[in-house]
Design an enzyme around this catalytic site. Structure first.
Site, PDB file in Angstrom:
ATOM      1  N   ARG A   1      -5.270  41.847  76.640  1.00 49.23           N
ATOM      2  CA  ARG A   1      -6.066  41.320  77.759  1.00 49.23           C
ATOM      3  C   ARG A   1      -5.754  39.869  78.143  1.00 49.23           C
ATOM      4  O   ARG A   1      -6.411  39.323  79.019  1.00 49.23           O
ATOM      5  CB  ARG A   1      -7.576  41.470  77.495  1.00 49.23           C
ATOM      6  CG  ARG A   1      -8.002  42.885  77.187  1.00 49.23           C
ATOM      7  CD  ARG A   1      -9.497  43.037  77.248  1.00 49.23           C
ATOM      8  NE  ARG A   1     -10.181  42.159  76.314  1.00 49.23           N
ATOM      9  CZ  ARG A   1     -11.496  42.056  76.231  1.00 49.23           C
ATOM     10  NH1 ARG A   1     -12.269  42.770  77.033  1.00 49.23           N
ATOM     11  NH2 ARG A   1     -12.052  41.242  75.363  1.00 49.23           N
ATOM     12  N   ASP A   2      -4.766  39.248  77.519  1.00 47.17           N
ATOM     13  CA  ASP A   2      -4.391  37.894  77.927  1.00 47.17           C
ATOM     14  C   ASP A   2      -2.889  37.694  77.723  1.00 47.17           C
ATOM     15  O   ASP A   2      -2.453  36.683  77.186  1.00 47.17           O
ATOM     16  CB  ASP A   2      -5.185  36.854  77.141  1.00 47.17           C
ATOM     17  CG  ASP A   2      -5.072  35.449  77.753  1.00 47.17           C
ATOM     18  OD1 ASP A   2      -4.780  35.354  78.972  1.00 47.17           O
ATOM     19  OD2 ASP A   2      -5.274  34.461  77.026  1.00 47.17           O
ATOM     20  N   LEU A   3      -2.106  38.662  78.183  1.00 46.09           N
ATOM     21  CA  LEU A   3      -0.657  38.574  78.054  1.00 46.09           C
ATOM     22  C   LEU A   3      -0.098  37.580  79.064  1.00 46.09           C
ATOM     23  O   LEU A   3      -0.402  37.656  80.252  1.00 46.09           O
ATOM     24  CB  LEU A   3      -0.031  39.951  78.266  1.00 46.09           C
ATOM     25  CG  LEU A   3      -0.400  40.995  77.209  1.00 46.09           C
ATOM     26  CD1 LEU A   3       0.003  42.392  77.667  1.00 46.09           C
ATOM     27  CD2 LEU A   3       0.239  40.666  75.872  1.00 46.09           C
TER      28      LEU A   3
END
Length: 277
Positions: free
Chosen positions: A123-125
């Site tokens: 969710r935070d690539l």
């Protein structure tokens, strides 16, 4: 748990999305102070994330050594990587050659796919959350926003999580999030590696959100004409705003990318609904 308690007096080295980072020997401690999120509004428990990450074992995912909680907050202890971040590589050297960028993406996709297989969404690539080890292998780090989908089914609607330039439309609109959001973020990351800038780059977050939701970004061939057409086609499918037409899983991306690297063609989404669909 391997260590039983967080290292004492670690040396501060930075901050992540929700936490402070500190180095101790060959370990990296991500400590989330309870005061950073009043009321625990992000529903992120140290044991939940730790247990989820403990299931992920892959050469392209940072190794979790320990996790737990203290009266002050939560902590994760991970291996400390000696290499630079992908963001630093971009800042110092500019866009990557197409073959190098594609190889980095393949490594990241394989790592994310392994996480997805055990129910973990990142969710935070983004480039800042990719580090290289001493052998030059890319590794995913900073799972501070990771979610255990085996426990929670899917990410709850209404949570805005991630870094603006790489966030998927469903994150912006507060919809339910699944593996396809990580596909979108990696597509935005690969675009950045090749073009030297993120695909969505507005004056503020509202403009960035509008661009992501509309799929409004400069064609990659205009910024990086040397990129092979099939690689551009693959990126375009990763960045499709509609979940229906985007790659449905990271394993699909891996298969298509391997096909493209071998000189084949990227697959196209079916744009016609089947009878009765």
């Amino acid at each position: 748990k391997l260590l039983g308690s967080p290292p004492e007096h670690p040396q501060g080295v930075g901050r992540g999305a929700l936490a402070g980072l500190a180095g101790a020997d060959q370990r990296l401690v991500l400590a989330r102070d309870r005061r950073l999120v009043p009321g625990g509004g992000l529903d992120l428990a140290g044991d939940e994330v730790g247990q989820a990450l403990a299931r992920v074992s892959h050469p392209h995912v940072v190794t979790l050594l320990d996790f737990g909680s203290t009266p002050r907050g939560l902590y994760l202890v991970m291996e400390r990587l000696a290499g630079e971040s992908l963001e630093q590589r971009l800042l110092q050297g500019g866009p990557l050659p197409a073959d190098e960028a594609a190889q980095v993406l393949l490594e990241l996709c394989e790592g994310v796919s392994a996480a997805h297989e055990v129910g973990v969404l990142h969710r935070d690539l983004k480039p800042a959350n990719v580090l290289f080890d001493e052998e030059g292998r890319a590794k995913l780090v900073d799972f501070g926003l990771a979610k255990d989908t085996f426990r929670t089914s899917l990410t709850k609607a209404g949570q805005i999580l991630g870094t603006a330039f790489y966030m998927s439309p469903e994150l912006w609109t507060g919809g339910l999030v699944d593996a396809r959001s990580d596909v979108f973020a990696l597509g935005a990351t690969l675009y950045h590696l090749l073009a030297g800038r993120p695909p969505f780059r507005g004056e503020d977050v509202h403009e960035i959100a509008d661009q992501a939701c509309a799929g409004d970004y400069p064609p990659l061939r205009e910024l990086a004409p040397q990129v092979p057409p099939e690689l551009e086609r693959l990126i375009a499918r990763m960045l499709i705003p509609s979940l229906r037409y985007r790659y449905t899983s990271m394993s699909e991306v891996v298969a298509d990318l391997e096909r493209v690297l071998a000189g084949g063609r990227a697959t196209l989404p079916c744009l016609i609904d089947p009878p009765g669909g």
